[in-house]
Each structure stands twice: as C-alpha cells, then as structure tokens.
Design an enzyme around this catalytic site. Sequence first.
Site, PDB file in Angstrom:
ATOM      1  N   ASP A   1      15.049 -34.263 -11.605  1.00 45.72           N
ATOM      2  CA  ASP A   1      14.714 -34.429 -10.436  1.00 45.72           C
ATOM      3  C   ASP A   1      15.274 -35.822 -10.062  1.00 45.72           C
TER       4      ASP A   1
ATOM      5  N   ASN B   1      11.715 -36.390  -3.012  1.00 46.06           N
ATOM      6  CA  ASN B   1      10.589 -35.719  -2.236  1.00 46.06           C
ATOM      7  C   ASN B   1       9.475 -35.542  -3.111  1.00 46.06           C
TER       8      ASN B   1
ATOM      9  N   LEU C   1      21.235 -33.683  -8.733  1.00 49.59           N
ATOM     10  CA  LEU C   1      22.088 -32.295  -9.156  1.00 49.59           C
ATOM     11  C   LEU C   1      23.805 -32.648  -8.767  1.00 49.59           C
TER      12      LEU C   1
ATOM     13  N   SER D   1      14.316 -17.771   0.051  1.00 51.07           N
ATOM     14  CA  SER D   1      13.079 -17.941   1.190  1.00 51.07           C
ATOM     15  C   SER D   1      12.973 -16.669   2.128  1.00 51.07           C
ATOM     16  N   ALA D   2      12.148 -16.470   2.669  1.00 51.46           N
ATOM     17  CA  ALA D   2      11.921 -15.410   3.721  1.00 51.46           C
ATOM     18  C   ALA D   2      12.660 -15.926   5.164  1.00 51.46           C
TER      19      ALA D   2
ATOM     20  N   TYR E   1      18.760 -25.148   7.449  1.00 49.59           N
ATOM     21  CA  TYR E   1      18.114 -24.982   6.381  1.00 49.59           C
ATOM     22  C   TYR E   1      18.239 -23.547   5.799  1.00 49.59           C
TER      23      TYR E   1
ATOM     24  N   LYS F   1      20.209 -21.453   2.321  1.00 55.63           N
ATOM     25  CA  LYS F   1      19.569 -20.587   1.375  1.00 55.63           C
ATOM     26  C   LYS F   1      20.529 -19.172   1.407  1.00 55.63           C
TER      27      LYS F   1
ATOM     28  N   PHE G   1       7.306 -16.079   0.704  1.00 58.35           N
ATOM     29  CA  PHE G   1       6.944 -16.173   2.089  1.00 58.35           C
ATOM     30  C   PHE G   1       6.213 -17.688   2.164  1.00 58.35           C
TER      31      PHE G   1
ATOM     32  N   LEU H   1       1.756 -25.441   8.253  1.00 57.71           N
ATOM     33  CA  LEU H   1       0.300 -25.159   8.764  1.00 57.71           C
ATOM     34  C   LEU H   1      -0.671 -25.750   7.790  1.00 57.71           C
TER      35      LEU H   1
ATOM     36  N   ARG I   1       1.631 -14.709   9.281  1.00 55.52           N
ATOM     37  CA  ARG I   1       2.499 -15.114   8.141  1.00 55.52           C
ATOM     38  C   ARG I   1       1.621 -14.497   7.053  1.00 55.52           C
TER      39      ARG I   1
ATOM     40  N   GLY J   1      11.634 -21.266  18.290  1.00 52.54           N
ATOM     41  CA  GLY J   1      12.099 -20.590  16.933  1.00 52.54           C
ATOM     42  C   GLY J   1      11.235 -19.734  16.250  1.00 52.54           C
TER      43      GLY J   1
HETATM   44  P1  NAD Z   1       9.608 -30.014  -2.724  1.00 50.93           P
HETATM   45  O1  NAD Z   1      10.457 -30.974  -2.007  1.00 50.93           O
HETATM   46  O2  NAD Z   1       8.222 -30.305  -3.179  1.00 50.93           O
HETATM   47  O3  NAD Z   1      10.465 -30.019  -3.940  1.00 50.93           O
HETATM   48  C1  NAD Z   1      11.806 -30.120  -4.230  1.00 50.93           C
HETATM   49  C2  NAD Z   1      12.189 -31.171  -5.502  1.00 50.93           C
HETATM   50  O4  NAD Z   1      13.469 -31.234  -5.565  1.00 50.93           O
HETATM   51  C3  NAD Z   1      11.702 -32.499  -5.129  1.00 50.93           C
HETATM   52  O5  NAD Z   1      11.021 -32.904  -6.312  1.00 50.93           O
HETATM   53  C4  NAD Z   1      12.994 -33.094  -4.772  1.00 50.93           C
HETATM   54  O6  NAD Z   1      12.891 -34.725  -5.257  1.00 50.93           O
HETATM   55  C5  NAD Z   1      13.867 -32.651  -5.757  1.00 50.93           C
HETATM   56  N1  NAD Z   1      15.247 -32.469  -5.302  1.00 50.93           N
HETATM   57  C6  NAD Z   1      15.705 -32.312  -3.947  1.00 50.93           C
HETATM   58  N2  NAD Z   1      17.266 -32.702  -4.063  1.00 50.93           N
HETATM   59  C7  NAD Z   1      17.394 -32.820  -5.169  1.00 50.93           C
HETATM   60  C8  NAD Z   1      18.663 -33.023  -5.871  1.00 50.93           C
HETATM   61  N3  NAD Z   1      20.021 -33.252  -5.031  1.00 50.93           N
HETATM   62  N4  NAD Z   1      18.768 -33.593  -6.872  1.00 50.93           N
HETATM   63  C9  NAD Z   1      17.635 -33.463  -7.864  1.00 50.93           C
HETATM   64  N5  NAD Z   1      16.445 -33.262  -7.289  1.00 50.93           N
HETATM   65  C10 NAD Z   1      16.444 -33.026  -6.060  1.00 50.93           C
HETATM   66  O7  NAD Z   1       9.903 -28.511  -2.125  1.00 50.93           O
HETATM   67  P2  NAD Z   1       9.010 -27.306  -2.666  1.00 50.93           P
HETATM   68  O8  NAD Z   1       8.105 -26.858  -1.414  1.00 50.93           O
HETATM   69  O9  NAD Z   1       8.530 -27.283  -4.139  1.00 50.93           O
HETATM   70  O10 NAD Z   1      10.355 -25.954  -2.642  1.00 50.93           O
HETATM   71  C11 NAD Z   1      10.876 -26.010  -3.821  1.00 50.93           C
HETATM   72  C12 NAD Z   1      12.040 -24.809  -3.388  1.00 50.93           C
HETATM   73  O11 NAD Z   1      11.425 -23.741  -2.888  1.00 50.93           O
HETATM   74  C13 NAD Z   1      12.971 -25.391  -2.474  1.00 50.93           C
HETATM   75  O12 NAD Z   1      14.373 -25.082  -3.023  1.00 50.93           O
HETATM   76  C14 NAD Z   1      12.500 -25.074  -1.027  1.00 50.93           C
HETATM   77  O13 NAD Z   1      13.712 -24.716  -0.266  1.00 50.93           O
HETATM   78  C15 NAD Z   1      12.177 -23.447  -1.409  1.00 50.93           C
HETATM   79  N6  NAD Z   1      11.175 -22.838  -0.500  1.00 50.93           N
HETATM   80  C16 NAD Z   1       9.950 -23.566  -0.168  1.00 50.93           C
HETATM   81  C17 NAD Z   1       9.036 -23.042   0.731  1.00 50.93           C
HETATM   82  C18 NAD Z   1       7.899 -23.857   0.708  1.00 50.93           C
HETATM   83  O14 NAD Z   1       7.289 -23.471   2.017  1.00 50.93           O
HETATM   84  N7  NAD Z   1       7.498 -24.845   0.178  1.00 50.93           N
HETATM   85  C19 NAD Z   1       9.178 -21.866   1.013  1.00 50.93           C
HETATM   86  C20 NAD Z   1      10.561 -20.860   0.696  1.00 50.93           C
HETATM   87  C21 NAD Z   1      11.197 -21.509  -0.121  1.00 50.93           C
HETATM   88  C1  WQD Z   2       3.214 -20.928   9.823  1.00 53.31           C
HETATM   89  C2  WQD Z   2       2.309 -20.447  11.171  1.00 53.31           C
HETATM   90  C3  WQD Z   2       3.478 -21.461  13.221  1.00 53.31           C
HETATM   91  C4  WQD Z   2       1.970 -25.901  12.131  1.00 53.31           C
HETATM   92  C5  WQD Z   2       8.327 -22.446   7.460  1.00 53.31           C
HETATM   93  C6  WQD Z   2       9.779 -22.242   7.324  1.00 53.31           C
HETATM   94  C7  WQD Z   2      10.342 -21.334   6.157  1.00 53.31           C
HETATM   95  C8  WQD Z   2       9.424 -21.582   4.718  1.00 53.31           C
HETATM   96  C9  WQD Z   2       8.128 -21.852   5.016  1.00 53.31           C
HETATM   97  C10 WQD Z   2      11.030 -22.927   3.465  1.00 53.31           C
HETATM   98  C11 WQD Z   2       3.370 -20.467  12.283  1.00 53.31           C
HETATM   99  C12 WQD Z   2       1.935 -22.123  12.955  1.00 53.31           C
HETATM  100  C13 WQD Z   2       2.218 -24.396  12.079  1.00 53.31           C
HETATM  101  C14 WQD Z   2       0.984 -26.353  13.182  1.00 53.31           C
HETATM  102  C15 WQD Z   2       0.699 -24.078  13.923  1.00 53.31           C
HETATM  103  N1  WQD Z   2       9.927 -22.797   4.388  1.00 53.31           N
HETATM  104  N2  WQD Z   2       1.452 -23.495  13.118  1.00 53.31           N
HETATM  105  N3  WQD Z   2       0.453 -25.332  14.154  1.00 53.31           N
HETATM  106  O1  WQD Z   2       7.212 -21.641  10.160  1.00 53.31           O
HETATM  107  O2  WQD Z   2       6.241 -19.403   8.706  1.00 53.31           O
HETATM  108  O3  WQD Z   2       7.907 -21.055   7.814  1.00 53.31           O
HETATM  109  O4  WQD Z   2       7.820 -22.522   6.184  1.00 53.31           O
HETATM  110  O5  WQD Z   2      11.555 -21.937   3.093  1.00 53.31           O
HETATM  111  O6  WQD Z   2      11.643 -21.494   6.114  1.00 53.31           O
HETATM  112  O7  WQD Z   2      10.419 -21.844   8.505  1.00 53.31           O
HETATM  113  O8  WQD Z   2       5.529 -21.932   8.385  1.00 53.31           O
HETATM  114  O9  WQD Z   2       3.459 -23.525   8.101  1.00 53.31           O
HETATM  115  O10 WQD Z   2       5.239 -24.009   9.610  1.00 53.31           O
HETATM  116  O11 WQD Z   2       4.005 -22.178  10.349  1.00 53.31           O
HETATM  117  O12 WQD Z   2       0.089 -23.373  14.719  1.00 53.31           O
HETATM  118  O13 WQD Z   2       0.547 -27.376  13.271  1.00 53.31           O
HETATM  119  O14 WQD Z   2       1.515 -21.689  11.675  1.00 53.31           O
HETATM  120  O15 WQD Z   2       3.601 -21.461  14.475  1.00 53.31           O
HETATM  121  O16 WQD Z   2       2.764 -19.164  13.132  1.00 53.31           O
HETATM  122  P1  WQD Z   2       6.797 -20.783   8.964  1.00 53.31           P
HETATM  123  P2  WQD Z   2       4.796 -22.867   9.059  1.00 53.31           P
END
Ligand code: NAD
Ligand code: WQD
Length: 346
Positions: free
Chosen positions: A31, A35, A59, A124-125, A148, A152, A177, A199, A230, A293
């Site tokens: 890492d 973040n 990375l 991701s979805a 973003y 993916k 999701f 959210l 969702r 969006g």
């Molecule tokens: P996060 O930001 O908590 O974790 C990501 C980690 O990667 C962090 O610790 C950050 O420091 C590290 N990182 C980022 N870029 C780096 C680099 N270049 N080199 C080394 N380390 C690096 O995010 P998360 O919520 O745990 O998400 C993890 C993965 O899941 C991500 O790929 C994200 O896109 C994907 N994802 C997340 C969600 C979500 O809603 N949290 C939904 C769908 C997909």
């Molecule tokens: C969920 C619902 C909002 C905040 C996002 C990314 C997606 C994935 C997951 C990484 C929606 C509503 C939200 C608020 C609200 N990430 N909302 N008030 O948009 O489904 O997905 O995170 O891959 O790529 O787009 O998640 O948690 O932002 O929203 O009413 O203050 O909550 O409109 O209906 P989302 P979210």
Amino acid sequence: MRILVTGGAGYIGAHTCLVLAERGHEVVIVDNFSNSSAAVLPRLAHLAGRPFACEEVDLRDRAGMDALFARHAIDAVVHFAALKAVGESCEQPLAYFDNNISGTITLLQAMKQAGVGRLVFSSSATVYGAPDAVPVREDAPLRVTNPYGRTKLVVEQLLADVQASDPGFHVANLRYFNPVGAHPSGLIGEDPSDTPNNLMPYVCQVAAGRRDHLSVFGGDYPTVDGSGVRDYIHVVDLARAHADAIDYLERERQSLTVNLGTGRGISVLELVHAFERASGQAVPYRIVGRRAGDVAEVYADPGQAQALLGWRAEYDVDAMCRDAWNWQSRNPDGYTGTGDAVPDQP
Ligand code: NAD
Ligand code: WQD
C-alpha cells in the site's frame, strides 16, 4: 498460499486480509497509504493473532514491485489498490487513469516477471452504468458513465487480453455493488478522509452529530418510496468472496466474472430507517434534487457467484447498519491519532 494484497490497508482490503489469514493464508500487504492509515495494521494483527507483512510501495514503482516479488514467494494477488471517488475522477481523469490503469499494468508486469498467474480484481457495478433492467446479470451491456468507471472497464479488458495471451494467467473479476458496514469487532472500518461521498458513511456521521442532516438525493424516482434503490453488501461478506475466488482460481484454473451483491434492493429511506433502529440515533434528513448521474434502481443478480464460488451474502441490512454504527461510535475520528493503540473490544 502466500497472497499479495494490493491496497490491503484500505477499507475492503483490510477486511479481506483478515479473512485470508483466518483461512490459513500468509498475507503480504502492499500500500502507498494514499487513502489509508498504518494504524490499521496493529488492529489487524490483534484480530488475526499474528502480524501482517506490509510494504509501503506505490504500485507504479516497477523496481519497487519487482523487489517486493523477489523478497516474497507470492502465489496469488488480490488487487484493491485504486482511487475510487467518482466526482474526483471527473475533475482529475489523468490521475485516475495513471493510478488505476498504470498501477495495474506495472503490477501485471511484475507478476509476469515473477511467474505469478492468479489475480483477483476489484471491479465494480459501475461498469454497468445505468442498466436496462434489474436485477443486473454479468452479461448486461457494459457502459460506463465516468472516468473512474472507465478505469475499471479498461482494466477488465486489459486482464482479458493478458489472459488470452497467456494460458497460465487466470483472473477473477469481482463486480461489487455497494459495500458498507464494518468488522463486528468495531476495530476496522471505513475511514473517509474528507466529506463522505457515499450514503452509509454520511449517515453514520449524521447519527454521530458530526453533520446536521442527510440530503436524500431525489424523492421522485419510480421506486418503492421515491428514493434511489441500491444493493448494499456487508464488507465482511464481500471479503469472504475474495477468499472463495482464490480457491476457485486454484481449483478450476480458469477465469470468472461475478457480481457481488445481496440481490435485494434497499431504498435510501429504508436504509435511513434501518440505521435509526440499529443505532438508536435519529438521522434527520431532507429530500433534495436528484444527484447528477444517479439512476433510480440498481441491484445484482448474484446467482453466478453462488453457482461458481458457492458464495452468497449472509448479513442483512440491519447487520450492516449495526456494524457501521459500532465502528463509527467506537472510532469517531476513524484511525486518526490512534497510532499503535488497539482499543478495547465489546
Ligand atoms: P480504499 O481507498 O479504502 O482502499 C484502496 C487502497 O489502495 C488504499 O489503502 C490506498 O492507499 C491504496 N492505493 C491506492 N493507490 C495505490 C497505489 N498506486 N499504490 C499502492 N497503494 C495504493 O478503497 P476501498 O473502498 O477499500 O476499495 C478497494 C477497491 O474496491 C478499489 O479498487 C475500488 O475501486 C473498488 N471498489 C470499491 C467500492 C466501494 O464502494 N468502496 C465499490 C466497488 C469497487
Ligand atoms: C447510494 C444512494 C444516492 C449520498 C457509488 C459509485 C460506485 C461504487 C459505489 C465504486 C444513491 C443516495 C448518497 C447522500 C443520498 N463505487 N445518496 N445522499 O452512487 O450507488 O455508487 O459507490 O466502485 O461506482 O458510483 O453509491 O453511496 O454514493 O449512493 O441520497 O448523501 O444514496 O443518490 O441513491 P452509488 P452512494
């Protein structure tokens, strides 16, 4: 197996490291802490009963990654490291393409050099954009709507090309999701550094009194109560699927792409009310205009994950809210300032 977890100090990564350790794997975290916080490491060690190897490397640093693979005999990689904020990706597309795509390319080069051919990828979805129908199956059209999401999709396509070129390379694309919640211990959880975009962390901060109300984005969607729907999934369920995917790659020696969701749509207002019940706290809200969006309703068909991985979500929305609140109330400032201290558990 010895498993390299990129982004293992982050939200989903940390929960997955724990599940992998519980299943008997050796885990090496890489890492750059862009973040996340190193304060997660003593907490992980406490929960697992042994420390995790952790290397601070970006990375995109090819020499650093080669040296890491030379130091550890890695069998498989779980790849979380990425930037993930949709809004920020529209403002800084280059940073997102560089981190998420260049980072993956460097990782794949280092894996190839080291002869490592198994990868679990955090997709991701978001790759479905606004789906034509719900529940969403894996064969639904892919149509991303922001930079973003495009990173993916490009990485999924890149991984398919690498796989086509190399019969020894197998990948599990896991399309999450909406991950929420925290480890039931309350020791690890989501720690947004800024105003939360999503959210659940926003609801947590309103319940904790850090923000005075939630803005519900849209009350006129054609859904059960007018608010967006969702598929929220408990992060511990999600973490378990990664260990199952590692087993699948080892057993089947072929690739797969699966949705990870519960298959149940929950509206914003349903989630708010579930959170109030689980936490005993009021969550004041105001219904405002739709967020640009956003789509009305997205939830998964998780049947493929069940059929191929034998995985299904176990936690319901009440457990997601309970564990999110447990984390929030025990760690009001996240990991900030906690250093090596491991707080008492319930
Ligand atoms: P996060 O930001 O908590 O974790 C990501 C980690 O990667 C962090 O610790 C950050 O420091 C590290 N990182 C980022 N870029 C780096 C680099 N270049 N080199 C080394 N380390 C690096 O995010 P998360 O919520 O745990 O998400 C993890 C993965 O899941 C991500 O790929 C994200 O896109 C994907 N994802 C997340 C969600 C979500 O809603 N949290 C939904 C769908 C997909
Ligand atoms: C969920 C619902 C909002 C905040 C996002 C990314 C997606 C994935 C997951 C990484 C929606 C509503 C939200 C608020 C609200 N990430 N909302 N008030 O948009 O489904 O997905 O995170 O891959 O790529 O787009 O998640 O948690 O932002 O929203 O009413 O203050 O909550 O409109 O209906 P989302 P979210």
